[in-house]
Design a protein around this motif. Structure first.
Motif, PDB file in Angstrom:
ATOM      1  N   ALA A 163       0.834  -1.206   0.000  1.00 31.78           N
ATOM      2  CA  ALA A 163       0.000   0.000   0.000  1.00 31.78           C
ATOM      3  C   ALA A 163       0.869   1.257   0.000  1.00 31.78           C
ATOM      4  O   ALA A 163       0.592   2.226  -0.716  1.00 31.78           O
ATOM      5  N   TRP A 164       1.956   1.237   0.793  1.00 35.13           N
ATOM      6  CA  TRP A 164       2.875   2.388   0.821  1.00 35.13           C
ATOM      7  C   TRP A 164       3.630   2.520  -0.491  1.00 35.13           C
ATOM      8  O   TRP A 164       3.845   3.621  -0.989  1.00 35.13           O
ATOM      9  N   HIS A 165       4.029   1.401  -1.058  1.00 39.16           N
ATOM     10  CA  HIS A 165       4.710   1.438  -2.357  1.00 39.16           C
ATOM     11  C   HIS A 165       3.821   2.112  -3.393  1.00 39.16           C
ATOM     12  O   HIS A 165       4.263   3.008  -4.121  1.00 39.16           O
ATOM     13  N   ASP A 166       2.570   1.686  -3.463  1.00 36.02           N
ATOM     14  CA  ASP A 166       1.645   2.249  -4.443  1.00 36.02           C
ATOM     15  C   ASP A 166       1.424   3.746  -4.202  1.00 36.02           C
ATOM     16  O   ASP A 166       1.384   4.534  -5.149  1.00 36.02           O
ATOM     17  N   ALA A 167       1.290   4.145  -2.925  1.00 47.20           N
ATOM     18  CA  ALA A 167       1.027   5.554  -2.617  1.00 47.20           C
ATOM     19  C   ALA A 167       2.234   6.435  -2.939  1.00 47.20           C
ATOM     20  O   ALA A 167       2.081   7.572  -3.388  1.00 47.20           O
ATOM     21  N   VAL A 168       3.429   5.910  -2.727  1.00 48.76           N
ATOM     22  CA  VAL A 168       4.630   6.731  -2.905  1.00 48.76           C
ATOM     23  C   VAL A 168       5.120   6.733  -4.351  1.00 48.76           C
ATOM     24  O   VAL A 168       5.537   7.771  -4.864  1.00 48.76           O
TER      25      VAL A 168
END
Length: 94
Positions: free
Chosen positions: A36-41
């Motif tokens: 989820a963090w990978h996708d957001a960043v």
């Protein structure tokens, strides 16, 4: 040339500002998954048209702003402080 109307300093050349990225990103909670963090960043839309961006008035008041800009024409549709309560806290009526 892009002219950005800073709500604190008035209209200035974009060279006074630093681009901060997509202003529409909704970051996940701190305990969210790595994916989820990978996708957001790292994952971004390459928008052709009006989008919300963050800019810092680095050579002026140093405030972070949310700028609504057309990526095709560079027309500025709106500028507001990045934090909704900031203008009120500073006593600025924007």
């Amino acid at each position: 040339m892009i002219r950005i109307p800073c709500p604190f300093c008035g209209e200035r050349d974009h060279s006074e500002f630093s681009y901060g990225g997509d202003g529409s990103i909704q970051y996940p909670p701190l305990d969210a998954s790595v994916e989820a963090w990978h996708d957001a960043v790292f994952l971004r839309e390459n928008i052709c048209g009006v989008q919300v961006e963050t800019w810092q008035h680095a050579q002026g008041c140093r405030m972070w702003l949310r700028v609504t800009r057309d990526t095709m024409t560079h027309e500025i549709h709106g500028v507001e402080p990045a934090h909704p309560g900031l203008a009120k806290a500073l006593g600025v009526s924007k």
